[in-house]
Scaffold this active site. Sequence first.
Site, PDB file in Angstrom:
ATOM      1  N   LYS A  38     -39.525 -40.896 -10.619  1.00 50.23           N
ATOM      2  CA  LYS A  38     -38.647 -41.084  -9.697  1.00 50.23           C
ATOM      3  C   LYS A  38     -39.459 -41.863  -8.423  1.00 50.23           C
ATOM      4  O   LYS A  38     -39.122 -42.288  -7.716  1.00 50.23           O
ATOM      5  CB  LYS A  38     -37.992 -40.573  -9.920  1.00 50.23           C
ATOM      6  CG  LYS A  38     -36.844 -40.695  -8.009  1.00 50.23           C
ATOM      7  CD  LYS A  38     -35.219 -39.396  -7.910  1.00 50.23           C
ATOM      8  CE  LYS A  38     -35.522 -38.549  -8.866  1.00 50.23           C
ATOM      9  NZ  LYS A  38     -35.344 -37.799  -6.732  1.00 50.23           N
ATOM     10  N   SER A  39     -40.312 -40.645  -7.950  1.00 54.24           N
ATOM     11  CA  SER A  39     -41.341 -41.035  -7.854  1.00 54.24           C
ATOM     12  C   SER A  39     -42.260 -42.203  -7.154  1.00 54.24           C
ATOM     13  O   SER A  39     -42.745 -42.165  -6.130  1.00 54.24           O
ATOM     14  CB  SER A  39     -42.457 -39.570  -7.247  1.00 54.24           C
ATOM     15  OG  SER A  39     -41.721 -38.330  -7.155  1.00 54.24           O
ATOM     16  N   ARG A  43     -42.160 -44.995  -4.205  1.00 59.56           N
ATOM     17  CA  ARG A  43     -43.853 -45.657  -3.415  1.00 59.56           C
ATOM     18  C   ARG A  43     -44.169 -47.112  -3.806  1.00 59.56           C
ATOM     19  O   ARG A  43     -44.241 -47.583  -2.655  1.00 59.56           O
ATOM     20  CB  ARG A  43     -44.256 -44.640  -3.818  1.00 59.56           C
ATOM     21  CG  ARG A  43     -44.251 -42.842  -3.535  1.00 59.56           C
ATOM     22  CD  ARG A  43     -45.462 -41.818  -4.196  1.00 59.56           C
ATOM     23  NE  ARG A  43     -45.447 -40.592  -3.628  1.00 59.56           N
ATOM     24  CZ  ARG A  43     -43.939 -39.422  -3.885  1.00 59.56           C
ATOM     25  NH1 ARG A  43     -43.470 -40.042  -4.072  1.00 59.56           N
ATOM     26  NH2 ARG A  43     -44.378 -39.049  -2.886  1.00 59.56           N
ATOM     27  N   GLY A 111     -33.901 -37.464  -0.851  1.00 61.46           N
ATOM     28  CA  GLY A 111     -34.993 -35.948   0.060  1.00 61.46           C
ATOM     29  C   GLY A 111     -36.222 -36.891   0.133  1.00 61.46           C
ATOM     30  O   GLY A 111     -36.583 -37.298   1.522  1.00 61.46           O
ATOM     31  N   ARG A 140     -30.147 -30.859   4.053  1.00 53.42           N
ATOM     32  CA  ARG A 140     -31.046 -30.260   3.807  1.00 53.42           C
ATOM     33  C   ARG A 140     -32.296 -30.260   4.874  1.00 53.42           C
ATOM     34  O   ARG A 140     -32.303 -31.156   5.741  1.00 53.42           O
ATOM     35  CB  ARG A 140     -31.370 -31.204   2.988  1.00 53.42           C
ATOM     36  CG  ARG A 140     -30.879 -31.322   0.943  1.00 53.42           C
ATOM     37  CD  ARG A 140     -31.824 -31.866   0.253  1.00 53.42           C
ATOM     38  NE  ARG A 140     -32.518 -31.534  -0.309  1.00 53.42           N
ATOM     39  CZ  ARG A 140     -33.232 -32.481  -1.298  1.00 53.42           C
ATOM     40  NH1 ARG A 140     -32.848 -33.456  -1.582  1.00 53.42           N
ATOM     41  NH2 ARG A 140     -34.713 -32.126  -1.511  1.00 53.42           N
ATOM     42  N   SER A 185     -45.573 -29.355  -0.469  1.00 50.58           N
ATOM     43  CA  SER A 185     -45.028 -30.341  -0.402  1.00 50.58           C
ATOM     44  C   SER A 185     -45.007 -32.166  -0.551  1.00 50.58           C
ATOM     45  O   SER A 185     -45.732 -32.235   0.214  1.00 50.58           O
ATOM     46  CB  SER A 185     -43.796 -30.430   0.509  1.00 50.58           C
ATOM     47  OG  SER A 185     -43.251 -31.419   0.474  1.00 50.58           O
ATOM     48  N   ASP A 335     -38.981 -30.049  -9.475  1.00 49.49           N
ATOM     49  CA  ASP A 335     -38.090 -30.418 -10.949  1.00 49.49           C
ATOM     50  C   ASP A 335     -37.825 -29.459 -12.040  1.00 49.49           C
ATOM     51  O   ASP A 335     -36.435 -30.313 -11.962  1.00 49.49           O
ATOM     52  CB  ASP A 335     -38.121 -31.870 -10.373  1.00 49.49           C
ATOM     53  CG  ASP A 335     -38.193 -31.985  -8.987  1.00 49.49           C
ATOM     54  OD1 ASP A 335     -37.865 -31.287  -8.146  1.00 49.49           O
ATOM     55  OD2 ASP A 335     -38.871 -33.445  -8.350  1.00 49.49           O
ATOM     56  N   ARG A 366     -30.628 -24.677  -6.474  1.00 59.36           N
ATOM     57  CA  ARG A 366     -30.460 -24.882  -7.681  1.00 59.36           C
ATOM     58  C   ARG A 366     -30.663 -23.164  -8.059  1.00 59.36           C
ATOM     59  O   ARG A 366     -30.661 -23.291  -9.048  1.00 59.36           O
ATOM     60  CB  ARG A 366     -32.011 -25.537  -7.905  1.00 59.36           C
ATOM     61  CG  ARG A 366     -31.846 -27.036  -7.733  1.00 59.36           C
ATOM     62  CD  ARG A 366     -32.371 -27.769  -8.156  1.00 59.36           C
ATOM     63  NE  ARG A 366     -32.062 -29.139  -8.290  1.00 59.36           N
ATOM     64  CZ  ARG A 366     -32.705 -30.681  -8.411  1.00 59.36           C
ATOM     65  NH1 ARG A 366     -34.206 -30.162  -8.126  1.00 59.36           N
ATOM     66  NH2 ARG A 366     -32.868 -31.280  -7.994  1.00 59.36           N
ATOM     67  N   ARG A 408     -30.340 -33.275 -11.352  1.00 61.09           N
ATOM     68  CA  ARG A 408     -31.041 -32.107 -12.379  1.00 61.09           C
ATOM     69  C   ARG A 408     -29.723 -31.018 -13.128  1.00 61.09           C
ATOM     70  O   ARG A 408     -30.276 -30.391 -14.730  1.00 61.09           O
ATOM     71  CB  ARG A 408     -32.151 -31.385 -12.029  1.00 61.09           C
ATOM     72  CG  ARG A 408     -32.765 -32.584 -11.331  1.00 61.09           C
ATOM     73  CD  ARG A 408     -34.183 -32.047 -11.676  1.00 61.09           C
ATOM     74  NE  ARG A 408     -35.081 -33.080 -10.594  1.00 61.09           N
ATOM     75  CZ  ARG A 408     -35.551 -34.611 -11.303  1.00 61.09           C
ATOM     76  NH1 ARG A 408     -35.515 -34.637 -12.237  1.00 61.09           N
ATOM     77  NH2 ARG A 408     -36.293 -35.434 -10.481  1.00 61.09           N
TER      78      ARG A 408
HETATM   79  C1  S3P Z   1     -40.712 -35.566  -4.515  1.00 60.80           C
HETATM   80  C2  S3P Z   1     -41.481 -34.352  -4.462  1.00 60.80           C
HETATM   81  C3  S3P Z   1     -40.748 -33.264  -4.561  1.00 60.80           C
HETATM   82  C4  S3P Z   1     -39.791 -33.433  -5.658  1.00 60.80           C
HETATM   83  C5  S3P Z   1     -38.532 -34.309  -5.177  1.00 60.80           C
HETATM   84  C6  S3P Z   1     -39.612 -35.479  -5.104  1.00 60.80           C
HETATM   85  C7  S3P Z   1     -41.574 -36.958  -4.058  1.00 60.80           C
HETATM   86  O1  S3P Z   1     -40.079 -32.423  -3.622  1.00 60.80           O
HETATM   87  O2  S3P Z   1     -38.629 -32.144  -6.019  1.00 60.80           O
HETATM   88  O3  S3P Z   1     -37.818 -34.545  -6.409  1.00 60.80           O
HETATM   89  O4  S3P Z   1     -41.627 -37.704  -4.951  1.00 60.80           O
HETATM   90  O5  S3P Z   1     -42.854 -37.047  -2.971  1.00 60.80           O
HETATM   91  P1  S3P Z   1     -41.201 -31.699  -2.594  1.00 60.80           P
HETATM   92  O6  S3P Z   1     -42.372 -32.183  -2.216  1.00 60.80           O
HETATM   93  O7  S3P Z   1     -40.461 -32.250  -1.012  1.00 60.80           O
HETATM   94  O8  S3P Z   1     -41.102 -30.410  -3.327  1.00 60.80           O
END
Ligand code: S3P
Length: 448
Positions: A38-39, A43, A111, A140, A185, A335, A366, A408
């Site tokens: 996902k991350s 990007r 987010g 959030r 983060s 996560d 969570r 999740r």
């Molecule tokens: C993510 C960073 C994490 C993660 C989120 C995806 C990202 O959050 O929990 O599911 O893709 O940068 P944080 O960096 O705010 O902890």
Amino acid sequence: MSTAIITPKRTDNQLDLIIHRPISGLSLQGTLRVPGDKSISHRALMLGALAQGETQIQGLLLGEDPRSTAGCFRAMGAEISELNTEQVTVKGIGLGKLQEPVEVLNAGNSGTTLRLMLGILASHPERFFAVTGDSSLRSRPMSRVVKPLQEMGANIWGRQGNSLAPLAIQGSQLQPIHYHSPIASAQVKSCILLAGLMVEGETTVTEPALSRDHSERMLQAFGAKLRIEPETNSVTIAGPAQLQGQTVIVPGDISSAAFWLVAGAIVPDSELLIANVGVNPTRTGILEALEMMGADIQLENQRVVAGEPVADLRVRHGRLKACKIAGDIIPRLIDEIPILAVAAVFAEGTTVIQDAAELRVKESDRLAVMASQLNKMGARVTELPDGLEITGGTPLTGTEVESYTDHRIAMSLAIAALNATNTTTIHGAEAAAISYPDFVTTLQQVCD
Ligand code: S3P
């Protein structure tokens, strides 16, 4: 071998997932693949949109979260082909060239979409943007990115002292900063680095512990100049940058693989091979935690694909023991804590998870939700202010549980149900589609 009966019951947009486990004899077997990370998917879409030329993305996650990212960047002029796992083409429009959208940008439940995008929008002079999300995302905290962006000179307004979406952004020419983030983060780090792309000079982020580094890797692959100082967890971007379209091959998401790692570890006589999983060291805290618990997991066929380490993961059932999970490992498994809590329920002894207060501001709280829902099934979970204390060894009994519309949570409870007697009904299981649209199909496949 008898199988668990998995019955998805759909009404409108909702899904109740009913899992009936046989008294004995269930074992999970097979080889499976998990969807794209996902991350990395977010990007690839974002950098593809900002780059010159075309970006090809293979293995993109087709979950709702990357769809939100694609929707937002299409609304600002990026040409993104229909999303599929084979090959997505993004025709970049060049740094600083996003168009002012005529509608409110909607990040849905994501987010990552909202926080990373804020850095990009705030640094686009002479454009106005309005952004929002679903009810979870609107609750959030956004101040963690709004504050550093304001220090760079950004104009951002929103509810409750500019800390909650909907947010309004008047893009402007930003100034470089050295930001010492109070939290580890990747979303905060990436937001500032993306803002730094368009800033004249060096923008630095220092974080208290290393969070996932996909932005750093991908920004460098697209041609941005970065300086990484591992001793201080600092990364510096030199702007203004030039990004050139690339081919991105997205590995399987270790956060999705985690459900099968725990399922294979806790269900007797199981053996699963999860092929093509990203094992970037900033994400492998789950492997280390399960190893501490005594799980039998092997990394096979380790390789590097398009700048990201990848392996096939083999898991076999075995006895688990409790462990303590705290400190710098937390951002590397942030996560996976809901599914680790499930592993701990089936481990001997008391597992303590601390330094994880961040979990209270994810898609749901969570810590509270995992404690309440696992306890409904008969587990012994105590909430700590920043974690969980889980005493393993009590058998679980199926009952009705809730996902709180958190992907999740839905999937973690489904794995817990595989080791619970009777029938478990997971309400709100449709949430799994945020990061894992085929979760139920794969669950049925491994139980067959
Ligand atoms: C993510 C960073 C994490 C993660 C989120 C995806 C990202 O959050 O929990 O599911 O893709 O940068 P944080 O960096 O705010 O902890």
